[in-house]
Every structure is written in structure tokens, then in C-alpha cells.
Design an enzyme around this catalytic site. Structure first.
Site, PDB file in Angstrom:
ATOM      1  N   SER A 235       0.829  -1.194   0.000  1.00  0.00           N
ATOM      2  CA  SER A 235       0.000   0.000   0.000  1.00  0.00           C
ATOM      3  C   SER A 235       0.875   1.261   0.000  1.00  0.00           C
ATOM      4  O   SER A 235       1.694   1.430  -0.903  1.00  0.00           O
ATOM      5  CB  SER A 235      -0.958  -0.039   1.200  1.00  0.00           C
ATOM      6  N   ASP A 337      -9.837  -4.117  -5.379  1.00  0.00           N
ATOM      7  CA  ASP A 337      -9.217  -3.137  -4.479  1.00  0.00           C
ATOM      8  C   ASP A 337      -9.814  -1.762  -4.773  1.00  0.00           C
ATOM      9  O   ASP A 337      -9.625  -1.209  -5.856  1.00  0.00           O
ATOM     10  CB  ASP A 337      -7.695  -3.114  -4.713  1.00  0.00           C
ATOM     11  N   HIS A 369      -8.192  -4.704  -0.976  1.00  0.00           N
ATOM     12  CA  HIS A 369      -6.929  -4.091  -0.548  1.00  0.00           C
ATOM     13  C   HIS A 369      -6.295  -4.843   0.608  1.00  0.00           C
ATOM     14  O   HIS A 369      -5.064  -4.874   0.733  1.00  0.00           O
ATOM     15  CB  HIS A 369      -7.196  -2.640  -0.148  1.00  0.00           C
TER      16      HIS A 369
END
Length: 428
Positions: A235, A337, A369
Site C-alpha cells: 500500500s 481493491d 486491498h
């Protein structure tokens, strides 16, 4: 696998007896959580007697001093996080989107708490985890090391930079990955870095680079192989680590001085659910609750978005020599995501390939995600992403690959119903 006695004998000196005692106490707990059993193949009575004598004569205050340092460090970090939270609230103000996201985050964490507690026990009480190793002189310049139980030979190393929307990142977020990879004889270094508002993006990239430098120059002291270092980010951590990697490549291509580590020391880069073009993500993040004003403050203004967008820097013809220095790059992304769309990785891979870099994209249909990084590992059993990482890292090591093939499925840490509820309520 090396025996406990042999491991203890290597560390049984007057300056390290505390670590030995902790090792003896913690291994049963770790072996219950992790996959591989811990074998004890050495039954030499003379060695056991020598070890008992050394432990009996050891000064006990070391345990109290170590515990005291941990408590002191925890108190300082708690105070720091509290004060920074109030500062962050001043930036955020009263907003419906971020408040609902925060509430969802709390519920999400509670649903996954059974797994988090098991991981926390190992994180705090396992002697295979070396917590808060200082790598620099700035706040949060610390990293955690996850060491395999088997200390025979030099181990491959993964330097991992955690996510957290550039605001709530913390090295302990990588503990599940660290513990599980350590069970496959892979050392993991989880690098902490300054979050906003304690630091902005240039501070984060600098911290990550210094953490990588520390590992490149010191990992041999912990049993790691300096010739087998892999860099990984998830991320926001994927964005920060890719910025650090590309920035280092640009420095080397310009033959700048004061280079403390080299891109050539990184065998491969893994980016998980990352964003690499900030200009394309500003409005998306604003709609998701990371308001435009906050995001631009983190990124040091709109004029800096290009500088901290790896995709755009790769497309810049002046950086062509730097791109040629990059290691093989693999990006992973879930097609479901919504925090960072999978197109972010797809477009970055396309840019890398057109610039001459070795890059590939692996998409996971229907994954969100957090599925790839949290829910799937907590579910236990076989995990396609985890198995792929291990296969790449152990490529060329026949013995390690054979051991991986015989490894039992990983233990389930959270009931399926809680995982499904957490997936539905996840703010990510």
C-alpha cells in the site's frame, strides 16, 4: 534444523545470557503458533551442564533492564502518538467520510482480534523477534527483525515497508508476514518510518532508504545473506519503498557521492497493492476520505506530486539510465481493491516495461486491498501470493525448495465467519 542447545551455546556469553534465557522460554510459544516443529537433536550432557553453569552464574538484572527499556520506549511512543493524533485531528477537522472510516477501522480490527492477539504474543515474547533496532538518528528510525529458528547458513532477507495511508504506518503491521516468512528460513526486516504529521513524504522516503541501508550493511551480523536481499512494500509502503528504490537508482546513475547502499544489492522488488502515480490518485483518495488538503500536505504540495510519482519518473527520458539499474520488479494487486485501483499497478508495469525494466504484474481476481495482506494469511492453509514469494526467494536453493514442498499448511488464526464480516466492513 539446528538444536536449541547449539543455538544457546553460540549466544551464552556474559553479555548475551538474557537473550538465551528468553530463547528457552519463548520457543514453545512460537512453535505452537508457527508451522514447523522445533527439533532438539543434540543430547550431549556435557554441553547441557556447561550451559546450565553459564546460565546459573549469569547476572539476572539484564532481564529487568531489557524489560525496563521496552516499557520506557513504549511509554515514549504512546505519548508521541497521542500528541501527533491531536495534531492530525486539527488537520482533519470534522468530516463525515474520515469519521465513518475510523469507526469501520475499529470494528474491522475487533473482528480480526483473535488473530491479532496470537500474532502479538509471538511478536512480544519470541526471542526470534528483535524489536526496535535503531537504524538512524530520527524519531521512528527503528526496525524489527524476524529471524528463523534454524541458524545454519546465511539466510535470504526481505526488507518490508508497511502501509498505513502515510498516516498510521507502523513496523509491527508486518509481524504476521515476518513470522510466517521466518518459518521458511527467510529473515524479514520491517522498517518503521515517520508518519504524517511527524514527517512528510520526503522524510518517509529518507527513513525507508536509511533502513534499507542499515540492512544492506549489517544484516550479515544477524545471519542474513547480503547478496540475497529483497525489497517489498504494501500500500503506502509500496509507494514509499518504490520511491526510495528509484531515487537510489537515479543517484547511482548520476554517480553521486555518499552512497550508503546500492540498487545492485537488491535482488528483486515486490510491490503489493501500491499506488505509483500520485496525480491520478488525488481525487480518488479525496472521495475515499483522505482529503485533498491533507494528501497534498503529506506530499509537500501539488508541485511535488511528480517528484514522488515513480511511474512519472520512469517515463522521464532523463532517467533512462537509472531505470536500467533497477532489479526485477513484480507488482501484486487485487482486482476488487477500492482503496488503490489495480490499474495503478498495471500502468506502472507498462511504464517500466516500455522503459526497458524487467517488470511483471500479477492480478488476483476479486481480492480487496486487505485480502492479500491480512485476511488470506489469517485464514491459514495454502496462500498463492505467499507461496509465490517464497518460491522466488528460494529459487536456486534446492534444499530450501524441498523443505517448502513438505511444509504443512499454515494454521488458521481467525474463524471464517469473522473474516467474511471483516471483509465486508473493511474501510480499505
Amino acid at each position: 534444523m539446528a538444536s536449541e542447545t547449539d543455538c544457546l551455546l553460540r549466544h551464552a556469553s556474559s553479555s548475551a545470557v538474557e537473550d538465551v534465557a528468553q530463547d528457552m522460554d519463548a520457543k514453545p510459544l512460537l512453535s505452537r503458533f508457527l508451522s514447523y516443529p522445533i527439533a532438539n537433536t543434540n543430547t550431549n550432557p556435557q554441553r547441557r551442564r556447561r550451559l546450565s553453569t553459564q546460565l546459573a552464574s549469569a547476572p539476572r538484572p539484564l532481564r529487568q533492564q531489557s524489560f525496563g527499556r521496552d516499557i520506557g520506549h513504549a511509554a515514549k511512543e504512546t505519548y508521541l502518538i497521542t500528541s501527533l493524533s491531536f495534531t492530525l485531528l486539527q488537520y482533519l477537522g470534522v468530516g463525515y467520510r474520515w469519521m465513518t472510516r475510523l469507526l469501520a477501522l475499529g470494528c474491522y480490527a475487533m473482528l480480526l482480534m483473535p488473530g491479532f492477539l496470537q500474532v502479538a504474543l509471538c511478536y512480544f515474547f519470541s526471542s526470534q523477534v528483535r524489536r526496535s533496532i535503531v537504524y538512524g538518528d530520527q524519531p521512528r528510525n527503528r526496525l524489527d527483525l524476524y529471524l528463523p529458528a534454524n541458524s545454519d547458513g546465511k539466510k535470504p532477507v526481505v526488507v518490508f515497508v508497511t502501509g498505513g495511508a502515510w498516516i498510521i504506518g507502523y513496523k509491527a503491521w508486518g509481524s504476521l508476514l515476518g513470522l510466517q516468512l521466518a518459518e521458511r528460513d527467510i529473515i524479514v526486516a520491517c522498517v518503521d518510518y515517520r508518519n504524517f504529521p511527524q514527517g512528510t513524504i520526503s522524510d518517509m522516503v529518507k527513513d525507508a532508504s536509511e533502513g534499507i541501508s542499515y540492512i544492506c550493511n549489517n544484516i550479515a551480523d544477524y545471519g542474513g545473506d547480503p547478496n540475497r536481499i529483497y525489497l517489498m512494500g504494501q500500500s503506502a509502503g509500496a509507494h514509499i519503498s518504490s520511491c526510495a528504490l528509484l531515487e537510489q537508482a537515479i543517484k547511482e546513475s548520476k554517480k553521486e557521492e555518499s552512497i550508503s547502499w546500492s540498487v545492485s544489492q537488491i535482488k528483486a522488488y515486490f510491490g503489493l497493492s501500491g499506488g505509483y502515480n500520485l496525480i491520478n490518485l488525488v481525487d480518488h483518495f479525496d472521495n475515499r476520505g483522505l482529503y485533498r488538503s491533507i494528501f497534498l500536505s503529506i506530499m509537500e504540495g501539488e508541485e511535488s506530486l511528480h517528484q514522488f510519482s515513480p511511474e512519472l519518473k520512469v517515463k522521464d527520458p532523463s532517467n533512462r539510465n537509472a531505470v536500467s539499474l533497477l532489479p526485477p520488479i513484480t507488482l501484486f494487486h487485487g482486482t476488487a481493491d477500492y482503496s488503490i485501483p489495480s490499474d495503478a499497478s498495471k500502468i506502472f508495469v507498462d511504464a517500466l516495461q516500455k522503459a526497458g525494466a524487467q517488470a511483471e504484474l500479477i492480478l488476483y481476481g476479486g481480492k480487496t486491498h486487505t485480502d492479500l495482506f491480512l485476511q488470506d494469511p489469517l485464514r491459514g492453509g495454502k496462500d498463492e501470493l505467499f507461496d509465490l514469494l517464497v518460491a522466488v526467494i528460494h529459487a536456486g536453493d534446492k534444499e530450501a525448495l524441498e523443505k517448502d514442498a513438505m511444509a504443512p499448511p499454515r494454521k488458521r488464526l481467525v474463524p471464517e465467519i469473522l473474516l467474511k464480516l471483516a471483509r465486508n466492513i473493511s474501510p480499505f
